[in-house]
Design an enzyme around this catalytic site. Structure first.
Site, PDB file in Angstrom:
ATOM      1  N   ALA A   9      33.713  65.461  44.428  1.00 22.49           N
ATOM      2  CA  ALA A   9      33.605  66.778  43.792  1.00 22.49           C
ATOM      3  C   ALA A   9      32.181  67.290  43.664  1.00 22.49           C
ATOM      4  O   ALA A   9      31.959  68.336  43.049  1.00 22.49           O
ATOM      5  CB  ALA A   9      34.247  66.733  42.406  1.00 22.49           C
ATOM      6  N   TYR A 152      37.931  58.538  63.614  1.00 21.08           N
ATOM      7  CA  TYR A 152      38.067  59.590  62.607  1.00 21.08           C
ATOM      8  C   TYR A 152      39.437  60.253  62.707  1.00 21.08           C
ATOM      9  O   TYR A 152      40.120  60.448  61.692  1.00 21.08           O
ATOM     10  CB  TYR A 152      36.966  60.641  62.776  1.00 21.08           C
ATOM     11  CG  TYR A 152      37.135  61.813  61.838  1.00 21.08           C
ATOM     12  CD1 TYR A 152      36.896  61.684  60.480  1.00 21.08           C
ATOM     13  CD2 TYR A 152      37.563  63.065  62.320  1.00 21.08           C
ATOM     14  CE1 TYR A 152      37.077  62.751  59.614  1.00 21.08           C
ATOM     15  CE2 TYR A 152      37.737  64.133  61.459  1.00 21.08           C
ATOM     16  CZ  TYR A 152      37.492  63.974  60.112  1.00 21.08           C
ATOM     17  OH  TYR A 152      37.677  65.014  59.249  1.00 21.08           O
ATOM     18  N   LYS A 156      42.568  60.428  59.825  1.00 17.14           N
ATOM     19  CA  LYS A 156      43.183  61.652  59.316  1.00 17.14           C
ATOM     20  C   LYS A 156      44.670  61.718  59.674  1.00 17.14           C
ATOM     21  O   LYS A 156      45.471  62.293  58.923  1.00 17.14           O
ATOM     22  CB  LYS A 156      42.429  62.874  59.835  1.00 17.14           C
ATOM     23  CG  LYS A 156      41.047  63.021  59.199  1.00 17.14           C
ATOM     24  CD  LYS A 156      41.126  63.063  57.674  1.00 17.14           C
ATOM     25  CE  LYS A 156      39.807  63.316  57.009  1.00 17.14           C
ATOM     26  NZ  LYS A 156      39.910  63.395  55.523  1.00 17.14           N
ATOM     27  N   PHE A 189      29.503  68.168  56.293  1.00 16.11           N
ATOM     28  CA  PHE A 189      30.326  67.253  57.085  1.00 16.11           C
ATOM     29  C   PHE A 189      29.601  66.796  58.351  1.00 16.11           C
ATOM     30  O   PHE A 189      29.483  65.598  58.621  1.00 16.11           O
ATOM     31  CB  PHE A 189      31.642  67.948  57.451  1.00 16.11           C
ATOM     32  CG  PHE A 189      32.540  67.163  58.363  1.00 16.11           C
ATOM     33  CD1 PHE A 189      33.453  66.251  57.851  1.00 16.11           C
ATOM     34  CD2 PHE A 189      32.497  67.347  59.741  1.00 16.11           C
ATOM     35  CE1 PHE A 189      34.281  65.529  58.692  1.00 16.11           C
ATOM     36  CE2 PHE A 189      33.313  66.633  60.590  1.00 16.11           C
ATOM     37  CZ  PHE A 189      34.219  65.713  60.062  1.00 16.11           C
TER      38      PHE A 189
END
Length: 251
Positions: A9, A152, A156, A189
């Protein structure tokens, strides 16, 4: 007013989501790895809203840290109505033959095991109350594997599968599960993926208008605020210039 826990967060999508949901009058538990950053974010958020915040410092990849952090939650913060599993990472853009195992471990531990660790701490309480909502942040990378990002993409895809499994196991307890698949979002990112190489990271978003963290926060808020009889199970969000995970039309 809901009590909402957001992992990751302190930056990007997680930060934007915590801000938006706080502005809507919810109580927010902001989670991250660095105490100083968490404290700074709590002060900053408190400056524009009367909503109460609580911070939890832990690395989702470390089960012991997760368990210890949740053990410090005061009684009045333990009824978590919404869990937003946002924390995750991408490291490197190498073919498997040249991949670094430490990068693989970081992605698997953060994107998959970390999501499971945090969810395991929250789900029992939701089941007891027959109420709750879990939002998992996946990626369009789960929809189409691309070269040099195999691990990756696999992590996901795992988030998608876990979301489906959660829905199968938790719907009878009145718990909604939402899986969000963002396309190209301009956050840190790519900077993380390319180990701080700002020039290389900037090329990812060059020549088109990428999504912003606030766009994904809006989508999460829509799902969280939907009537209780409505469950948005899956949502895929592309910028207008992106046709599928590997195809972006640049000017």
């Amino acid at each position: 007013m809901k009590t909402i826990l957001v992992t990751g967060a302190t930056s990007g999508i997680g930060k934007a989501t915590a801000e938006l949901l706080a502005s809507q009058g919810n109580r927010i538990i902001i989670c991250g790895r660095r105490s100083a950053v968490l404290e700074e974010e709590q002060k900053r958020l408190s400056a524009f809203t009367e909503v109460f915040f609580f911070t939890l410092r832990f690395d989702v990849r470390n089960l012991e840290e997760v368990e210890q952090a949740f053990g410090t939650l005061p009684e009045e913060w333990r009824t978590i109505d919404v869990l937003i599993n946002n924390a995750g990472n991408a490291h490197g853009l190498d073919p498997l033959s040249a991949g670094k195992t430490e990068d693989w471990d970081s992605m698997i531990d953060g994107n998959v095991k970390g999501l499971l660790y945090v969810s395991k701490m929250v789900i029992p309480g939701m089941k007891e109350r027959n109420s709750g909502h879990i939002v998992n942040i996946s990626s369009v990378a789960a929809r189409q594997t691309y070269a040099n990002g195999v691990v990756y993409c696999a992590t996901k895809k795992a988030v998608d599968v876990i979301s489906d499994g959660m829905r199968l196991e938790l719907t009878e307890f009145g718990i909604r599960v939402t899986n969000i698949q963002p396309g190209a979002v301009e956050t840190d990112f790519s900077l993380v993926r390319f180990k701080g190489d700002q020039e290389r990271a900037a090329t990812v978003y060059a020549g088109y208008e990428a999504l912003k963290a606030e766009d994904i926060a809006d989508s999460i808020a829509y799902c969280v605020n939907a009537p209780k009889h409505v469950c948005i199970s899956d949502m895929t969000i592309y910028p207008s210039a992106q046709a599928e995970p590997r195809t972006i039309y640049r000017k």
